[in-house]
Write an enzyme that holds these catalytic residues in place. Structure first.
Site, short mmCIF file in Angstrom:
data_model
loop_
_atom_site.label_atom_id
_atom_site.label_comp_id
_atom_site.label_asym_id
_atom_site.label_seq_id
_atom_site.Cartn_x
_atom_site.Cartn_y
_atom_site.Cartn_z
N GLU A 54 32.02 -34.40 17.05
CA GLU A 54 31.04 -33.72 17.98
C GLU A 54 30.43 -35.20 18.98
OE1 GLU A 54 29.76 -31.38 14.17
OE2 GLU A 54 30.68 -33.38 14.99
N SER A 231 45.94 -45.58 -21.20
CA SER A 231 45.16 -45.32 -22.16
C SER A 231 44.63 -46.69 -22.96
CB SER A 231 45.82 -44.25 -23.23
OG SER A 231 45.78 -42.93 -22.66
N LEU A 310 53.32 -37.58 -18.15
CA LEU A 310 51.95 -37.29 -17.64
C LEU A 310 52.00 -36.03 -16.86
CD1 LEU A 310 49.20 -38.46 -17.19
CD2 LEU A 310 49.87 -39.74 -15.39
#
Length: 381
Positions: A54, A231, A310
């Site tokens: 805007e 991990s 994964l």
């Protein structure tokens, strides 16, 4: 509605120019028409901290020497009503003297969520909100699928990308995968990276391929963040991912682990990474918790480029929203790696139902965008 469709369509075209620019803010476009129907300003959301659509459209009108008094603003997303990185867009529209605002769809952000429309009406501005099933409303939600996902579901929109042969092989038995698809498909894949807030991979890919995982083959005003699922905190300190990304742009690196090691964590943080421990079952990272955490870090679209292990974990846990697959017209035979290591299934009832969103040729290859059925139901609410 037909009278408003043209300017809203133009505003949506402007919004698409924010595709790789505005993250984590939504992609928004605005077009302003004078009382006599002339277009006098247009704009789209800039980088986070910069002007919203805007304000850009109001500035455009000012630069053209046009007055916005009595004008109508067409905006793809409800104008913000709160102080975030920038002041409220509602206030800017009120101060500009517009008399009407046409909005394609409401903002799902709880800080806005109807308050923007109320604020405009309270200032005496006529507000028209398109029906939720209108073309403009749905197109705006689709363009901002990651933003809507984060605001409504509390998680990013997760897109898994892979390149494969026609028989589903992503790498040969010896690990060779460069290059299954052609140059055009690789460049297109980088364009999809560029629109994401973050790119995610696993420690296996880091150790085997030592990738940069930045955007190099497509123009981008910003680099997506990098997320590593690691991990045991095995990410090498000399990994290429710590090098400065292409095009001189910076990015954040998030490493999610299951077990912390103070020395390794300190060393990785000294390389610029943020280490987050989210232990899950079996000594693995809690992937669902990771997605929720990434949402708090303003990740809208998460681009997954990982190995079959994964990938399989994400599919098994129901965390994939759609697949971005590049299929090469070749057969690589048995013995290689597939897209994902999951299953075996005991019945067809356990299959993952998909819907083809698009199938398009890219160079000599085929790009398939397949969406998990039901995952986008929040767009239709």
């Amino acid at each position: 509605m037909p009278l408003d469709r043209g300017p809203l369509s133009d505003a949506l075209q402007k919004a698409r120019q924010s595709l790789t620019l505005s993250n984590p803010n939504p992609r928004v476009g605005c077009v302003i028409l004078a009382a006599d129907g002339r277009e006098i300003g247009q704009g789209h959301t800039q980088q986070a901290g910069g002007p919203h659509a805007e304000v850009m459209a109001l500035r455009d009108a000012a630069q053209r020497g046009e007055s916005t008094r009595g004008a109508t603003a067409y905006v793809t997303l409800e104008p913000c009503s709160h102080h975030g990185r920038t002041p409220p867009c509602c206030d800017a529209l009120v101060a500009a003297g517009v008399v009407k605002v046409v909005v394609a769809t409401g903002d799902p952000n709880p800080k806005v969520a109807g308050r923007g429309l109320e604020r405009l009406r309270a200032a005496g501005i006529q507000v028209e909100l398109m029906p939720p099933d209108s073309e403009a409303a749905f197109a705006t939600r689709e363009l901002n699928i990651g933003f809507f996902s984060r605001m409504i579901r509390g998680t990013p929109w997760v897109r898994m990308k892979a390149a494969m042969s026609l028989d589903g092989v992503t790498a040969l038995g010896n690990g060779t995968s460069q290059w299954i698809t052609g140059e055009a498909a690789r460049a297109d894949g980088h364009a999809w990276r560029a629109r994401a807030c973050a790119v995610l991979t696993g420690i296996g890919t880091v150790l085997e391929d030592d990738p940069m995982l930045d955007v190099r083959q497509a123009p981008t005003p910003r680099q997506p963040h990098l997320v590593i699922v690691d991990s045991k905190l095995e990410t090498p300190l000399a990994a290429r991912l710590f090098q400065a990304p292409a095009q001189g742009l910076t990015r954040q690196i998030f490493i999610y682990c299951a077990a912390t090691d103070a020395c390794r964590q300190t060393a990785l943080e000294q390389r610029g990474a943020t280490v987050i421990a989210l232990p899950g079952p079996g000594g693995k990272v809690d992937l669902a918790a990771m997605l929720r955490d990434l949402a708090t870090r303003e990740v809208n679209e998460l681009h997954l480029e990982a190995g079959h292990k994964l990938n399989g974990s994400f599919i098994r846990e129901g965390l994939i929203d759609e697949f971005l697959l590049y299929v090469a017209p070749q057969m690589l035979g048995t013995g290689g790696s597939g897209l994902a290591n999951w299953g075996p299934l005991q019945s067809l009832d356990q299959r993952l139902p998909l819907r083809f969103a698009s199938v398009e040729p890219v160079g000599d290859d085929l790009r398939v965008l397949a969406r998990v059925q039901g995952k986008d139901r929040f767009l239709h609410a």
